[in-house]
Design a protein around this motif. Sequence first.
Motif, PDB file in Angstrom:
ATOM      1  N   LEU A  96       0.821  -1.156   0.064  1.00 57.54           N
ATOM      2  CA  LEU A  96      -0.005   0.119   0.029  1.00 57.54           C
ATOM      3  C   LEU A  96       0.876   1.181   0.003  1.00 57.54           C
ATOM      4  CD1 LEU A  96      -2.748  -1.008   2.558  1.00 57.54           C
ATOM      5  CD2 LEU A  96      -2.808  -1.102   0.081  1.00 57.54           C
ATOM      6  N   LEU A  97       1.901   1.148   0.774  1.00 57.16           N
ATOM      7  CA  LEU A  97       2.866   2.399   0.690  1.00 57.16           C
ATOM      8  C   LEU A  97       3.605   2.876  -0.388  1.00 57.16           C
ATOM      9  CD1 LEU A  97       4.154   4.331   2.687  1.00 57.16           C
ATOM     10  CD2 LEU A  97       6.041   3.024   3.015  1.00 57.16           C
ATOM     11  N   SER A  98       3.955   1.848  -1.393  1.00 57.19           N
ATOM     12  CA  SER A  98       4.514   2.142  -2.790  1.00 57.19           C
ATOM     13  C   SER A  98       3.375   2.610  -3.622  1.00 57.19           C
ATOM     14  CB  SER A  98       5.283   1.030  -3.338  1.00 57.19           C
ATOM     15  OG  SER A  98       4.371  -0.301  -3.304  1.00 57.19           O
ATOM     16  N   VAL A  99       2.188   2.056  -3.490  1.00 48.95           N
ATOM     17  CA  VAL A  99       0.996   2.297  -4.488  1.00 48.95           C
ATOM     18  C   VAL A  99       0.796   3.837  -4.391  1.00 48.95           C
ATOM     19  CG1 VAL A  99      -1.246   2.024  -4.912  1.00 48.95           C
ATOM     20  CG2 VAL A  99       0.193  -0.159  -4.716  1.00 48.95           C
ATOM     21  N   ALA A 100       0.598   4.211  -2.912  1.00 46.41           N
ATOM     22  CA  ALA A 100       0.346   5.689  -2.543  1.00 46.41           C
ATOM     23  C   ALA A 100       1.168   6.593  -3.047  1.00 46.41           C
ATOM     24  CB  ALA A 100       0.182   5.612  -0.824  1.00 46.41           C
ATOM     25  N   ALA A 101       2.555   6.219  -2.711  1.00 45.81           N
ATOM     26  CA  ALA A 101       3.708   7.124  -3.467  1.00 45.81           C
ATOM     27  C   ALA A 101       3.483   7.194  -4.788  1.00 45.81           C
ATOM     28  CB  ALA A 101       4.803   6.510  -2.991  1.00 45.81           C
ATOM     29  N   GLY A 102       3.025   6.101  -5.525  1.00 52.42           N
ATOM     30  CA  GLY A 102       2.918   6.327  -7.101  1.00 52.42           C
ATOM     31  C   GLY A 102       1.710   7.242  -7.421  1.00 52.42           C
ATOM     32  N   LEU A 103       0.640   7.074  -6.629  1.00 53.14           N
ATOM     33  CA  LEU A 103      -0.468   7.684  -6.870  1.00 53.14           C
ATOM     34  C   LEU A 103      -0.745   9.107  -6.426  1.00 53.14           C
ATOM     35  CD1 LEU A 103      -3.222   5.132  -6.372  1.00 53.14           C
ATOM     36  CD2 LEU A 103      -2.279   5.838  -8.549  1.00 53.14           C
ATOM     37  N   GLY A 104       0.291   9.527  -5.212  1.00 56.82           N
ATOM     38  CA  GLY A 104       0.131  10.818  -4.683  1.00 56.82           C
ATOM     39  C   GLY A 104      -0.720  11.015  -3.941  1.00 56.82           C
ATOM     40  N   CYS A 105      -1.015  10.123  -3.237  1.00 55.42           N
ATOM     41  CA  CYS A 105      -2.006   9.972  -2.190  1.00 55.42           C
ATOM     42  C   CYS A 105      -1.572   9.442  -0.652  1.00 55.42           C
ATOM     43  CB  CYS A 105      -3.524   9.406  -2.541  1.00 55.42           C
ATOM     44  SG  CYS A 105      -3.289   7.839  -2.947  1.00 55.42           S
ATOM     45  N   SER A 106      -2.459   9.367   0.267  1.00 57.64           N
ATOM     46  CA  SER A 106      -2.095   8.795   1.520  1.00 57.64           C
ATOM     47  C   SER A 106      -2.269   7.338   1.421  1.00 57.64           C
ATOM     48  CB  SER A 106      -2.886   9.255   2.493  1.00 57.64           C
ATOM     49  OG  SER A 106      -4.279   9.071   2.369  1.00 57.64           O
TER      50      SER A 106
END
Length: 274
Positions: A96-106
Amino acid sequence: MGHQEYSSEFKNQVVQFIIGRCVGIVPPRSTLKEAQLKFRIFRQTCTRWWNAAKKQQQRGQSMQLVSLKKVRTYPKRLHLDVEVLKSMHFSKRCNLLSVAAGLGCSKATVWRWVKAGLIRPHTSAIKPGLTAANKLLRLRFTVESLQLDRILNKIKFRNMYNTIHIDEKWFYMTKGAQRFYLAPGEEEPHRTCKNKQFISKIMFMCAMCRPLFGVNGEVLFDGKIGIFPFTKQVPAKRSSKNRMAGTLETKPIESITKDVTRDCLINKEMFASL
């Protein structure tokens, strides 16, 4: 009854009503009572608003009441951009952390999308990389497993009742760290190994086939032939307190080759008795 906070527009309507009834700068005696009944507010509330408006007039300001109610602003709800998610490499979508970084959200936002079904979690299992020769062997095995049923006049797979399936599995002789449950005052076990990074292993071979059932459903053969270790008998080189020199000891075969496997299949007692 709890305290009610009115809007600025409503407060100014009350003040303008009172100003419209004023004679000069002083409202008549019953003006505040009329405002109370018209706007359905408390007398004290009406008086407080009018006094606040008069103070503004005395300071030379315009009569403009402002509501003290704090308006809570919420952040704009984010929407998932599916195309951005698809453009991310799979190595960047492992948590979830890497996906959030790629999408620019929390990370919490990504978790809500997962719970809502907008993002689909998937567990990927690695698949064998088959060459053309491997595929040809599998196809050949499948074709050879077919047989013609002359009674029903159709092709079906063999029942494989006379086929024995074998597989091998490595097991470590011990673990680097092992938990034990001891009695109070009991001596702790002493385990030694020359190198913890290279613990001895032993391979076992399992043989099984399809079970056989009788006419009434009784089990004639459960299909479990047995599990057999790849070991060898080696005479002890030196005497010790546990055995004399020359005593046969069971040692694991550390290098399992085709010749070792073939010898096990031919010379094991369980295959010789079949």
